[in-house]
Design a protein around this motif. Structure first.
Motif, PDB file in Angstrom:
ATOM      1  N   SER A   1       0.813  -1.217   0.000  1.00 20.17           N
ATOM      2  CA  SER A   1       0.000   0.000   0.000  1.00 20.17           C
ATOM      3  C   SER A   1       0.844   1.262   0.000  1.00 20.17           C
ATOM      4  CB  SER A   1      -0.922   0.018   1.225  1.00 20.17           C
ATOM      5  OG  SER A   1      -1.820  -1.060   1.165  1.00 20.17           O
ATOM      6  N   GLY A   2       2.108   1.128   0.294  1.00 21.10           N
ATOM      7  CA  GLY A   2       2.992   2.291   0.313  1.00 21.10           C
ATOM      8  C   GLY A   2       2.815   3.166   1.529  1.00 21.10           C
ATOM      9  N   GLY A   3       2.325   2.614   2.635  1.00 16.82           N
ATOM     10  CA  GLY A   3       2.141   3.410   3.851  1.00 16.82           C
ATOM     11  C   GLY A   3       1.564   2.571   4.963  1.00 16.82           C
ATOM     12  N   ILE A   4       1.136   3.247   5.995  1.00 15.14           N
ATOM     13  CA  ILE A   4       0.594   2.583   7.184  1.00 15.14           C
ATOM     14  C   ILE A   4      -0.879   2.279   6.975  1.00 15.14           C
ATOM     15  CG2 ILE A   4       0.132   2.846   9.645  1.00 15.14           C
ATOM     16  CD1 ILE A   4       2.666   4.704   9.641  1.00 15.14           C
ATOM     17  N   THR A   5      -1.254   1.033   7.261  1.00 15.67           N
ATOM     18  CA  THR A   5      -2.639   0.585   7.085  1.00 15.67           C
ATOM     19  C   THR A   5      -3.132  -0.073   8.373  1.00 15.67           C
ATOM     20  OG1 THR A   5      -2.098  -1.649   6.331  1.00 15.67           O
ATOM     21  CG2 THR A   5      -2.098   0.092   4.647  1.00 15.67           C
ATOM     22  N   GLU A   6      -4.381  -0.530   8.349  1.00 14.13           N
ATOM     23  CA  GLU A   6      -4.941  -1.243   9.496  1.00 14.13           C
ATOM     24  C   GLU A   6      -4.108  -2.471   9.845  1.00 14.13           C
ATOM     25  OE1 GLU A   6      -7.295  -0.366  11.569  1.00 14.13           O
ATOM     26  OE2 GLU A   6      -7.776   1.441  10.437  1.00 14.13           O
ATOM     27  N   ARG A   7      -3.496  -3.086   8.841  1.00 10.69           N
ATOM     28  CA  ARG A   7      -2.650  -4.262   9.094  1.00 10.69           C
ATOM     29  C   ARG A   7      -1.496  -3.911  10.028  1.00 10.69           C
ATOM     30  NH1 ARG A   7      -2.080  -6.478   2.896  1.00 10.69           N
ATOM     31  NH2 ARG A   7      -4.258  -7.119   2.667  1.00 10.69           N
TER      32      ARG A   7
END
Length: 105
Positions: free
Chosen positions: A66-72
């Motif tokens: 995703s190229g960034g911070i996610t819920e994962r």
């Protein structure tokens, strides 16, 4: 191939870290957390996805796809907190030396 999770904006990441994951911070696009240990043997136990120096380690998380911070990343950070700061129950065969554990600060 599954859809990429959406990237969480930095301002929301910072607000959520303060509320959900004290001790974690946003640094250069990564979720980061430093843990202090009682020394090298304990630090080595945690080395597999971690940046290490004497008696300290840092964790960096972001979703590459995703190229960034996610819920994962938030979910993994919560699991890391649970695992790294785990303590055996009193009287457990795993109790060992009481000082051989990781400290949260």
């Amino acid at each position: 191939m599954p859809d990429k999770p959406p990237v969480i904006p930095d301002n929301e990441v910072v607000a959520r870290l303060e509320k959900e994951l004290p001790g974690w911070k946003l640094e250069d696009g990564w979720l980061r957390r430093k843990y202090s240990t009682d020394g090298w043997p304990t630090t080595l136990m945690l080395i597999n996805a971690i940046e290490v120096t004497w008696g300290k380690l840092w964790v960096k998380l972001k979703t590459h796809a995703s190229g960034g911070i996610t819920e994962r990343d938030f979910a993994l950070a919560r699991e890391i907190e649970t695992q790294v700061l785990w303590r055996p129950p009193r009287g457990s065969v795993l109790e060992g030396t009481p000082n051989k554990f990781v400290f949260s600060k």
